[in-house]
Design an enzyme around this catalytic site. Structure first.
Site, short mmCIF file in Angstrom:
data_model
loop_
_atom_site.label_atom_id
_atom_site.label_comp_id
_atom_site.label_asym_id
_atom_site.label_seq_id
_atom_site.Cartn_x
_atom_site.Cartn_y
_atom_site.Cartn_z
N GLU A 18 -18.88 10.81 60.94
CA GLU A 18 -17.98 11.18 59.85
C GLU A 18 -16.55 11.48 60.28
OE1 GLU A 18 -22.09 12.08 58.17
OE2 GLU A 18 -21.10 12.11 60.12
N ALA A 31 -23.84 7.13 54.04
CA ALA A 31 -23.58 7.21 52.61
C ALA A 31 -22.78 5.99 52.18
CB ALA A 31 -22.81 8.49 52.29
N GLY A 64 -25.24 10.25 56.59
CA GLY A 64 -26.24 10.76 55.65
C GLY A 64 -27.64 10.32 55.97
N GLU A 84 -28.78 12.73 58.55
CA GLU A 84 -28.95 14.02 57.87
C GLU A 84 -30.24 14.04 57.06
OE1 GLU A 84 -24.61 15.80 56.96
OE2 GLU A 84 -24.89 13.75 56.24
#
Length: 260
Positions: free
Chosen positions: A135, A66, A112, A115
């Protein structure tokens, strides 16, 4: 529709979405997430599109995570909203799409990015790709479904280790764990994904959609996967595709499916 952060190409019934932010290693910001939602939604509604391939631009990254600068100073409530909205409009949206999505991991798939790949229905990685959920090294946890989908794919113990150590794994390690379906040379990646898509589009679009729904039901709280399978199986009998498929089998010819 024109997009700033993604590219879309179509070849007959297969569409390819390329996340195109190479200067940011294709990191997901709010704008890119929204554009991806719009693109997936439009392609799902296009009756000519039977399969979608998702990849990143360049050779370094599928999606390197992200865009951290966007949320570095968020409050608790803003963090909750960021996660909820992202899952709703992209990650869960892709998982529940009626059209199968193949993730072509051409490089780093981190945070992300991994994911997003896990939300896709099939994953193929270049042998140079690296994957991870780093993360916790930033003082946060995966917020786009990573703590849920990773254990589903590779088991609780391995998922715990990957998430708690924030370690990256190679494509070969991901294959051995069951995180990716195939590993190929970088120059063969898109062609290999296209081969898988070609095999998919020969089959009934309506049956494919219901099969994905039934498979996903097993992992959804409050849903009984067996019940969903039974109902979906029954619904198939009311489709044009079922009549065409069975008739073609009896007549010893190739079925011509319409998705109806």
């Amino acid at each position: 529709m024109s997009y700033k952060n993604i590219l879309i190409t179509k070849e007959q019934t297969i569409a390819t979405i390329t996340i195109n932010r190479p200067q940011k290693l294709n990191a997901l910001n709010k704008s890119t997430i929204q554009e991806l939602h719009q693109a997936f939604s439009a392609l799902e509604q296009n009756p000519d599109i039977k399969a979608i391939i998702l990849t990143g631009s360049g050779e370094k990254a599928f999606v390197a995570g992200a865009d951290i600068a966007e949320f570095a100073d968020f409050s608790i409530e803003e963090g909750i909203q960021l996660s909820a909205q992202g899952q709703d409009i992209l990650f869960n949206f892709v998982e529940n799409l009626k059209v199968p999505v193949i993730a072509a991991l051409n490089g780093f798939a981190l945070g992300g990015g991994l994911e997003l790949a896990m939300a896709c229905h099939i994953r193929v990685a270049a042998d140079t790709a690296k994957m991870g959920l780093p993360e916790v090294s930033l003082g946060v946890i995966p917020g786009y479904g990573g703590t849920q989908r990773l254990p589903q794919l590779i088991g609780k113990g391995r998922a715990m280790e990957m998430i708690l150590t924030a370690a990256m794994i190679t494509a070969d390690e991901a294959y051995r764990m069951g995180l990716v379906n195939h590993v190929v040379a970088p120059e063969e990646l898109l062609a290999y994904c296209n081969e898988i898509a070609q095999k998919i589009i020969k089959n009934s679009p309506s049956a494919i959609s219901m099969a994905m729904t039934a498979i996903n039901a097993n992992y959804k709280e409050g849903e009984n996967g067996f019940e969903t399978e039974i109902k979906s199986f029954g619904r198939c009998f009311g489709t044009v595709d079922f009549k065409e498929g069975t008739q073609a089998f009896i007549e010893k010819r190739k079925a011509v499916f319409t998705g109806e």
